[in-house]
Design a protein around this motif. Sequence first.
Motif, PDB file in Angstrom:
ATOM      1  N   ALA A   3       0.835  -1.199   0.000  1.00  7.89           N
ATOM      2  CA  ALA A   3       0.000   0.000   0.000  1.00  7.89           C
ATOM      3  C   ALA A   3       0.862   1.238   0.000  1.00  7.89           C
ATOM      4  N   GLY A   4       0.350   2.275  -0.669  1.00  6.72           N
ATOM      5  CA  GLY A   4       1.064   3.543  -0.713  1.00  6.72           C
ATOM      6  C   GLY A   4       0.897   4.309   0.575  1.00  6.72           C
ATOM      7  N   GLU A   5       1.512   5.471   0.653  1.00 10.33           N
ATOM      8  CA  GLU A   5       1.421   6.291   1.842  1.00 10.33           C
ATOM      9  C   GLU A   5       0.094   7.016   1.865  1.00 10.33           C
ATOM     10  N   ASP A   6      -0.171   7.713   2.968  1.00  8.75           N
ATOM     11  CA  ASP A   6      -1.381   8.513   3.144  1.00  8.75           C
ATOM     12  C   ASP A   6      -2.632   7.664   3.025  1.00  8.75           C
ATOM     13  N   GLY A   7      -2.886   6.854   4.008  1.00 10.37           N
ATOM     14  CA  GLY A   7      -4.080   6.021   3.998  1.00 10.37           C
ATOM     15  C   GLY A   7      -3.740   4.552   3.947  1.00 10.37           C
ATOM     16  N   GLY A   8      -2.449   4.185   3.782  1.00 11.14           N
ATOM     17  CA  GLY A   8      -2.063   2.783   3.805  1.00 11.14           C
ATOM     18  C   GLY A   8      -1.928   2.317   5.230  1.00 11.14           C
ATOM     19  N   ALA A  14      -4.591  11.321   7.400  1.00  6.59           N
ATOM     20  CA  ALA A  14      -3.377  12.095   7.653  1.00  6.59           C
ATOM     21  C   ALA A  14      -3.184  13.185   6.604  1.00  6.59           C
ATOM     22  N   TYR A  15      -2.674  14.312   7.040  1.00  3.58           N
ATOM     23  CA  TYR A  15      -2.325  15.383   6.103  1.00  3.58           C
ATOM     24  C   TYR A  15      -1.153  14.937   5.231  1.00  3.58           C
ATOM     25  N   PRO A  16      -1.012  15.497   4.042  1.00  3.04           N
ATOM     26  CA  PRO A  16       0.141  15.154   3.200  1.00  3.04           C
ATOM     27  C   PRO A  16       1.450  15.440   3.926  1.00  3.04           C
ATOM     28  N   ALA A  17       2.416  14.584   3.733  1.00  2.39           N
ATOM     29  CA  ALA A  17       3.726  14.799   4.339  1.00  2.39           C
ATOM     30  C   ALA A  17       4.347  16.072   3.775  1.00  2.39           C
ATOM     31  N   PHE A  19     -15.196  13.512  12.515  1.00  8.15           N
ATOM     32  CA  PHE A  19     -15.131  14.936  12.857  1.00  8.15           C
ATOM     33  C   PHE A  19     -14.067  15.171  13.929  1.00  8.15           C
ATOM     34  N   GLY A  20     -14.113  14.363  14.996  1.00  4.84           N
ATOM     35  CA  GLY A  20     -13.134  14.520  16.062  1.00  4.84           C
ATOM     36  C   GLY A  20     -11.723  14.186  15.626  1.00  4.84           C
ATOM     37  N   THR A  21     -11.588  13.187  14.760  1.00  2.95           N
ATOM     38  CA  THR A  21     -10.271  12.817  14.246  1.00  2.95           C
ATOM     39  C   THR A  21      -9.675  13.940  13.409  1.00  2.95           C
ATOM     40  N   LEU A  22     -10.483  14.519  12.537  1.00  2.04           N
ATOM     41  CA  LEU A  22      -9.987  15.610  11.694  1.00  2.04           C
ATOM     42  C   LEU A  22      -9.548  16.790  12.543  1.00  2.04           C
ATOM     43  N   ARG A  23     -10.286  17.075  13.585  1.00  2.35           N
ATOM     44  CA  ARG A  23      -9.874  18.138  14.505  1.00  2.35           C
ATOM     45  C   ARG A  23      -8.538  17.789  15.179  1.00  2.35           C
ATOM     46  N   ALA A  24      -8.420  16.538  15.600  1.00  4.20           N
ATOM     47  CA  ALA A  24      -7.214  16.122  16.318  1.00  4.20           C
ATOM     48  C   ALA A  24      -5.969  16.169  15.443  1.00  4.20           C
ATOM     49  N   LEU A  25      -6.147  16.124  14.122  1.00  8.28           N
ATOM     50  CA  LEU A  25      -5.016  16.186  13.201  1.00  8.28           C
ATOM     51  C   LEU A  25      -4.642  17.618  12.830  1.00  8.28           C
TER      52      LEU A  25
END
Length: 296
Positions: free
Chosen positions: A20-25, A67-70, A110-116
Motif C-alpha cells: 500500500a502507498g502512503e497517506d491512507g495505507g 493524515a495530512y500530506p507529508a 469529525f473529532g479525528t480531523l480536529r485532532a489532526l
Amino acid sequence: MRRLFPVTDETAARASGGSAGEDGGGAAGGALASGGSGGLPGGSGGFPGGDLVDREWSLAELGLAYAYPAPGPGEPQPWLRANMVSTLDGAAQHDGRSQPISTATDMRIFGTLRALADVVIVGAETVRQEGYRPARARAEFAGAREAAGQGPAPAIAVISASLDLDFGLPLFTSPSVPTLVLTGAAAAPDRMAAAEKAGARVVITGDGVGVDPVRVVQALAELGHTRLLTEGGPRLLGQLVASGVLDELCLTISPMLTAGDAQRIAGGPSVAVPKRFELVSLLEEEGFLFSRYRRT
C-alpha cells in the motif's frame, strides 16, 4: 465500516501485487472491506490479505487514513481541508444545524480531523448556530500531536466581519489554546477590543470589513498553522472555494431526504469555471458515505 474505494495510489499498488502507498495505507488502508461483493467494484469484496470483517475503525486507523500530506522540502506549505455533511438532496443542515443529519461515526471522523489539525476555521454564523466550544485535547492523539510539533489541541479561528459574537462564551474565555478572531481592518475597534479583552487574538486578514481568504491562509501559516481545517458554514466554504484556496473536501453523504430550503454545503456566487477535485477514498457505514476529495 468498510472501505469501498482505497486511496488511489494504493489501488494501483495492490492491483500490481505491491504494498500500500502512503497517506491512507498501513493499518487503515485495505483492511476494512466487508465480505461479499461490496469491497471493490465488481470484485470479490476486499483486497488480497485484507481483513474482511466489518468492524469499527480505531481512532489510530482513522488518523492514518486522514493524515495530512507529508511536508515537502523547505518551509511547510499550508493545506486546507473542509469537513462537511450533506443529505441526499443537498441539505447541509436541518432546522439550522448539522447534527440531525449526522451519525456517531461521522462525529468520530469529525473529532479525528480536529485532532489532526493545527487550527479549525469556522464562520461566525456557524459559531452562533452550532454553539461552538473550544477544541479539547484528546488523549488518544496526544503522542501523535507531540511528535508532529503540535500543541495539545487545535486553535479555533473564527471569521467575522461584524464581530457580532458573544465574547463571554467558553470559546473565548476558557480555551486550552487562545481562540483567533479573523476580521478586516475596517472592523469596529470596540468589538476588536472586546475580543482581545476576552482573551482572543485578533488577526487582520482583509483591508475592508471582511476577510480575504487568501490572506487568511497566509496569516495562519505565518502563525505556524499549516494543517488547516474548516467546518464551514456554507457561506465561508463558498468563499474559500471561490478564492481557490481549498485543497481537500471531506464530505459525508447522509442517506436522508429533508426537502425544504436548507443551505447547500457551499453558498455565495458561483465560480466562473467549476473546480475539479478527484476522489481519494470512500468509506461506508449503514448507508452513510464518507468521501475524501482533493484538488486535481
